[in-house]
Design a protein around this motif. Structure first.
Motif, short mmCIF file in Angstrom:
data_model
loop_
_atom_site.label_atom_id
_atom_site.label_comp_id
_atom_site.label_asym_id
_atom_site.label_seq_id
_atom_site.Cartn_x
_atom_site.Cartn_y
_atom_site.Cartn_z
N SER A 369 0.84 -1.19 0.00
CA SER A 369 0.00 0.00 0.00
C SER A 369 0.88 1.24 0.00
O SER A 369 2.04 1.20 0.41
CB SER A 369 -0.92 0.01 1.23
OG SER A 369 -1.75 -1.13 1.25
N TRP A 370 0.31 2.35 -0.44
CA TRP A 370 1.05 3.60 -0.51
C TRP A 370 1.06 4.34 0.82
O TRP A 370 0.04 4.40 1.51
CB TRP A 370 0.48 4.52 -1.58
CG TRP A 370 1.21 5.84 -1.63
CD1 TRP A 370 0.82 7.02 -1.05
CD2 TRP A 370 2.46 6.09 -2.26
NE1 TRP A 370 1.76 7.99 -1.29
CE2 TRP A 370 2.78 7.45 -2.03
CE3 TRP A 370 3.35 5.30 -2.99
CZ2 TRP A 370 3.95 8.04 -2.52
CZ3 TRP A 370 4.51 5.89 -3.49
CH2 TRP A 370 4.80 7.24 -3.24
N PHE A 371 2.20 4.92 1.15
CA PHE A 371 2.32 5.82 2.30
C PHE A 371 3.21 6.99 1.87
O PHE A 371 4.29 6.78 1.32
CB PHE A 371 2.96 5.11 3.49
CG PHE A 371 2.13 3.99 4.05
CD1 PHE A 371 1.18 4.23 5.02
CD2 PHE A 371 2.29 2.69 3.57
CE1 PHE A 371 0.40 3.21 5.53
CE2 PHE A 371 1.52 1.66 4.07
CZ PHE A 371 0.57 1.91 5.05
N ASP A 372 2.73 8.21 2.11
CA ASP A 372 3.56 9.38 1.80
C ASP A 372 4.81 9.41 2.66
O ASP A 372 5.87 9.88 2.21
CB ASP A 372 2.76 10.67 2.06
CG ASP A 372 1.63 10.85 1.07
OD1 ASP A 372 1.78 10.41 -0.09
OD2 ASP A 372 0.61 11.43 1.44
N GLU A 373 4.68 8.90 3.87
CA GLU A 373 5.80 8.87 4.80
C GLU A 373 5.57 7.72 5.78
O GLU A 373 4.44 7.53 6.26
CB GLU A 373 5.92 10.19 5.55
CG GLU A 373 7.14 10.32 6.44
CD GLU A 373 7.29 11.73 7.01
OE1 GLU A 373 8.32 11.99 7.67
OE2 GLU A 373 6.39 12.57 6.79
N TRP A 374 6.60 6.95 6.07
CA TRP A 374 6.43 5.83 6.98
C TRP A 374 7.77 5.47 7.61
O TRP A 374 8.81 5.94 7.19
CB TRP A 374 5.83 4.61 6.25
CG TRP A 374 6.71 4.01 5.20
CD1 TRP A 374 6.91 4.47 3.94
CD2 TRP A 374 7.51 2.83 5.33
NE1 TRP A 374 7.79 3.66 3.26
CE2 TRP A 374 8.17 2.63 4.08
CE3 TRP A 374 7.72 1.90 6.34
CZ2 TRP A 374 9.03 1.55 3.85
CZ3 TRP A 374 8.58 0.83 6.12
CH2 TRP A 374 9.21 0.66 4.89
N ARG A 375 7.72 4.65 8.64
CA ARG A 375 8.94 4.21 9.30
C ARG A 375 8.80 2.77 9.75
O ARG A 375 7.69 2.22 9.81
CB ARG A 375 9.29 5.11 10.49
CG ARG A 375 8.26 5.19 11.58
CD ARG A 375 8.68 6.23 12.61
NE ARG A 375 7.65 6.48 13.60
CZ ARG A 375 7.87 6.48 14.90
NH1 ARG A 375 9.07 6.16 15.37
NH2 ARG A 375 6.91 6.76 15.75
#
Length: 383
Positions: A369-375
């Motif tokens: 899935s898409w995430f603009d920002e993740w960790r």
């Protein structure tokens, strides 16, 4: 210096310090954005792969230059290192193209998708890459190999080959080995034409010179056996080939996988006792819908699982505007994998961006899935 100028100077110094500190202390992934290294320069390691060695990740990839010319090898293979996957240190060019026109890796050839693995027995680092000869476009369809005693090089180029010359795939039936067919008399992409592709018409054609090897990756199994996975047979079929004990050559043991399905950009990884592969269709630089497959052994048989991406039609049809290059198992975090993709910009190759996204599993099927920002997962509710 008056107090006003001192104040301005101090503010500027603080700003620079804060900016540098932020760059060096990044703790998130931002897919598609510029990704500065320790020098503040966008990472230049396209079509890359990762090797984890002695507590450090090493990212190897194609070094691009500006413009369309950057799609060919004018510099070589670039390497970066990191201990946290967010912040990367420039290790420099580890395999250089040369000016010598008698060399196969002369400046202006094509070097793509370099991958490096470590051989614990020989204590050598082995790099394989898709190699096209200068001035031949994509006709050579070879794979090259280089070695080094140090992970960050320099690597010494050894040779380039068309794999498995004279060897039949382990899963190719005897009944098809002597089949003769004139493809010029069959309409391209017709049902009959596609059947002949599945039945190995290009495989038989290339038996004497060796098989085609374009988009490729490497995979080392738990027992130390290494596999070279590459698009072959005019990109119609993947070949999964076992490498020699020293990882420097092919053994002649290989299989055809997903015959006639037109897969490229393979990325193979293991989860539990299952082997998974993410790949793409064949649309050149333009992104397309990703594919996934699963098997009980690298040699298969492989079962297709469909598009792993979740999202809008545009996102899943283009794999978030990217193409797979590698799946990274995160060390020390069970069941944690990162999809590594490239967002190609062929008109200005150096501006290619990196799409790193977490891979989750639903009913033993990989999901992206898409995430603009993740960790990475550190607390409950995070990846």
């Amino acid at each position: 210096m008056n107090s006003y100028l001192k104040l301005i100077r101090n503010v500027l110094l603080i700003g620079i310090f804060v900016l540098c500190a932020c760059q060096q202390a990044s703790k998130t992934f931002m897919p598609g954005e510029l990704w500065p290294d320790n020098n503040g320069v966008h990472i230049n390691a396209h079509g890359g792969g990762i090797l984890f060695h002695q507590g450090t990740y090493y990212w190897f990839g194609e070094h691009k230059i500006e413009g369309k010319a950057g799609n060919k090898a004018h510099v070589g293979v670039h390497c970066y290192s990191s201990t946290d996957l967010y912040n990367w240190q420039d290790e420099g060019i580890v395999l250089s193209v040369v000016e010598d026109t008698t060399s196969l890796i002369v400046k202006g050839c094509i070097i793509e998708r370099p991958k490096v693995i470590y051989n614990a027995n020989t204590k050598q680092f082995v790099m394989w890459f898709h190699h096209e000869l200068k001035g031949m476009g994509y006709k050579a369809a070879m794979t090259g190999v280089a070695v080094s005693d140090k992970v960050n090089g320099p690597y010494t180029y050894l040779k380039s080959v068309n794999p498995n010359k004279g060897y039949w795939p382990l899963n190719f039936p005897d009944s098809l080995k002597q089949k003769e067919v004139d493809m010029d008399t069959i309409k391209q992409w017709s049902v009959e034409w596609q059947k002949e592709v599945v039945d190995g018409v290009w495989l038989r054609r290339d038996m004497e010179k060796g098989q085609m090897a374009r988009d490729m990756t490497l995979f080392v199994d738990d027992d130390g056996t290494a596999y070279h996975i590459h698009a072959s047979e005019e990109n119609s079929t993947l070949h999964i080939a076992q490498l020699s004990d020293d990882y420097l050559s092919f053994t002649g043991k290989y299989v055809r996988a997903l015959e006639g399905k037109m897969n490229e950009a393979p990325a193979l990884f293991k989860r539990g006792d299952k082997y998974y592969m993410i790949s793409s269709g064949c649309t050149g630089w333009k992104p397309n819908a990703a594919r996934s497959a699963v098997a009980d052994h690298p040699f298969g048989p492989w079962t297709e699982l469909g598009n792993p991406c979740l999202g809008s039609d545009d996102e899943i049809k283009t794999t978030f505007q990217s193409q797979s290059t590698y799946v990274l198992p995160v060390q020390g975090k069970d069941d944690t994998f990162i999809y590594m993709g490239d967002r190609w910009t062929p008109e200005n190759a150096i501006d290619g961006r990196y799409i790193w996204l977490p891979i989750e599993f639903e009913h033993d099927k990989p999901v992206i899935s898409w995430f603009d920002e993740w960790r990475l997962k550190e607390l409950p509710g995070q990846f």
